[in-house]
Design an enzyme around this catalytic site. Structure first.
Site, PDB file in Angstrom:
ATOM      1  N   ARG A 250      26.474   0.425  -3.022  1.00 56.46           N
ATOM      2  CA  ARG A 250      25.997   0.971  -1.757  1.00 56.46           C
ATOM      3  C   ARG A 250      27.201   1.448  -0.954  1.00 56.46           C
ATOM      4  O   ARG A 250      28.286   0.853  -1.051  1.00 56.46           O
ATOM      5  CB  ARG A 250      25.295  -0.102  -0.920  1.00 56.46           C
ATOM      6  N   GLU A 279      26.113   8.117   4.064  1.00 57.89           N
ATOM      7  CA  GLU A 279      25.553   9.204   3.263  1.00 57.89           C
ATOM      8  C   GLU A 279      24.240   9.695   3.883  1.00 57.89           C
ATOM      9  O   GLU A 279      23.539   8.896   4.528  1.00 57.89           O
ATOM     10  CB  GLU A 279      25.346   8.754   1.800  1.00 57.89           C
ATOM     11  N   HIS A 297      24.380   9.904  -5.116  1.00 61.37           N
ATOM     12  CA  HIS A 297      23.494   8.731  -5.246  1.00 61.37           C
ATOM     13  C   HIS A 297      22.420   8.990  -6.326  1.00 61.37           C
ATOM     14  O   HIS A 297      21.219   8.980  -6.035  1.00 61.37           O
ATOM     15  CB  HIS A 297      22.836   8.418  -3.891  1.00 61.37           C
TER      16      HIS A 297
HETATM   17  C1  8YV Z   1      17.440   4.867  -5.231  1.00 62.40           C
HETATM   18  C2  8YV Z   1      19.024   2.921  -5.525  1.00 62.40           C
HETATM   19  O1  8YV Z   1      17.331   6.138  -5.752  1.00 62.40           O
HETATM   20  O2  8YV Z   1      17.318   1.579  -6.429  1.00 62.40           O
HETATM   21  C3  8YV Z   1      18.314   1.628  -5.718  1.00 62.40           C
HETATM   22  O3  8YV Z   1      18.759   0.625  -5.132  1.00 62.40           O
HETATM   23  O4  8YV Z   1      20.060   2.962  -4.980  1.00 62.40           O
HETATM   24  C4  8YV Z   1      18.456   4.181  -6.065  1.00 62.40           C
HETATM   25  O5  8YV Z   1      17.893   3.924  -7.307  1.00 62.40           O
HETATM   26  C5  8YV Z   1      17.683   5.009  -3.774  1.00 62.40           C
HETATM   27  O6  8YV Z   1      17.949   3.815  -3.161  1.00 62.40           O
HETATM   28  C6  8YV Z   1      16.472   5.693  -3.131  1.00 62.40           C
HETATM   29  O7  8YV Z   1      15.666   4.827  -2.416  1.00 62.40           O
END
Ligand code: 8YV
Length: 337
Positions: A250, A279, A297
């Protein structure tokens, strides 16, 4: 346990919110059972719009772009579930959601391998300077080729990878690293069982030992107030000048300002980033550097996996509105009786 929503007795379809664009077939299926406030234009709802929308629905499919906290839930009197289309749920204030009597769910497991594949791909691209090499060609530099004048990278095979955050995805990366003959070190809040350590060929070490020893550091830990700036100037200073750093966890886990400065000063060799502080904005200094591979991402972004994530979020929503326990309930304490 929440009372199931009986569409027969209330005579109309229950209302739900789908806060981001989803696959049209999945939306069409939802529309058979629910009155859906959709957002196929994919314009992110403002906090006021989100609060208003949640006040009108029984369930909501959301993603990382929707912050679900006491403010978002302030008028959500009928809401039973917020289903995240994401395994990470740092966009959820879980105590506030639980206090509002709302179920919170995420999408674990279905994205583990896809995300681990991407983590490994980003590591390889970073260590072997793949995007920089492409720019080299596009900038007409191929005729400058020589044995020594090339984007020279760092080896992965038989090197040491240090994984910080050894959940399902971290373990997936470790297993891939074994195939490259890499030595695997890890650091995690809690140590894995002996069986799991063996399956990953991984050795538990302190964060400091990992940073000092690893040739490649991969971050896969969840974001929380405790993990904020897990990697800052002090930690980068412990790393080898030849090391790479990959963040698929993250934004906010790495201090992007400190990282940009370190990359500029060649304190480490290179970084691969799929996530950023603030982001979709990227720190302008990172954009200027050639020794960083940037991705928007996309670690879970294969069609199969994104469909599986949407489907699991829908399964969670349907279960909650039928008065059942959703398959991936985060706040089990919300269910009473
Ligand atoms: C998502 C992610 O695309 O699942 C997660 O924690 O970071 C990604 O797979 C993103 O968070 C969209 O909600």
């Amino acid at each position: 346990m929440n009372t199931p929503i009986n569409t027969q007795t209330i005579g109309k379809k229950p209302k739900i919110l789908v806060a981001r664009a989803i696959f049209p077939e999945a939306l069409a299926k939802l529309e058979e059972s629910f009155e859906v406030r959709s957002n196929q234009a994919d314009v992110i709802l403002s906090p006021e719009e989100l609060q208003q929308a949640l006040s009108e629905v029984l369930g909501a499919l959301v993603a990382g772009s929707e912050r679900i906290d006491a403010n978002a839930l302030a008028r959500a009197k009928d809401l039973k579930i917020v289903a995240n289309i994401s395994v990470g749920y740092n966009n959820f204030d879980v105590p506030a959601i639980t206090a509002a009597g709302v179920m919170a769910t995420n999408t674990p497991d279905v994205l583990t391998d896809t995300t681990a594949d991407f983590g490994f791909a980003l590591l390889m691209a970073t260590a072997r300077r793949i995007t920089e090499s492409e720019h080299w060609i596009r900038n007409g530099l191929w005729d400058k080729w020589s044995i020594v004048n090339n984007p020279l990278g760092m080896d992965l095979h038989h090197s040491t990878v240090g994984i910080i955050g050894m959940g399902r995805i971290g373990q997936g990366i470790a297993k891939r690293a074994l195939g490259f003959g890499m030595k695997v070190l890890y650091h995690n809040r809690s140590r894995l069982s002996e069986v799991d350590e063996k399956a990953c060929g991984a050795t538990f070490v302190s964060k400091e030992d990992l940073l000092r020893t690893a040739d490649h550091v991969v971050l896969v830990l969840p974001y929380s107030a405790q993990s904020h700036h897990t990697i800052g100037a002090r930690e980068i200073a412990m790393m080898k000048p030849t090391a790479t750093l990959v963040n698929i966890a993250r934004g906010g886990i790495v201090d992007d300002v400190a990282l940009a400065q370190a990359l500029k000063d060649k304190k480490i060799f290179a970084a691969g980033l799929d996530v950023f502080e603030g982001e979709p904005l990227v720190h302008p200094e990172l954009l200027k550097l050639s020794n960083v591979v940037l991705a928007p991402h996309i670690a879970s972004a294969t069609e199969k996996t994104r469909r599986a994530m949407v489907d699991l979020a829908i399964d969670n929503l349907r279960a909650a509105l039928a008065g059942k326990k959703p398959p991936s309930l985060i706040n089990a304490d919300v269910i009473k009786g």
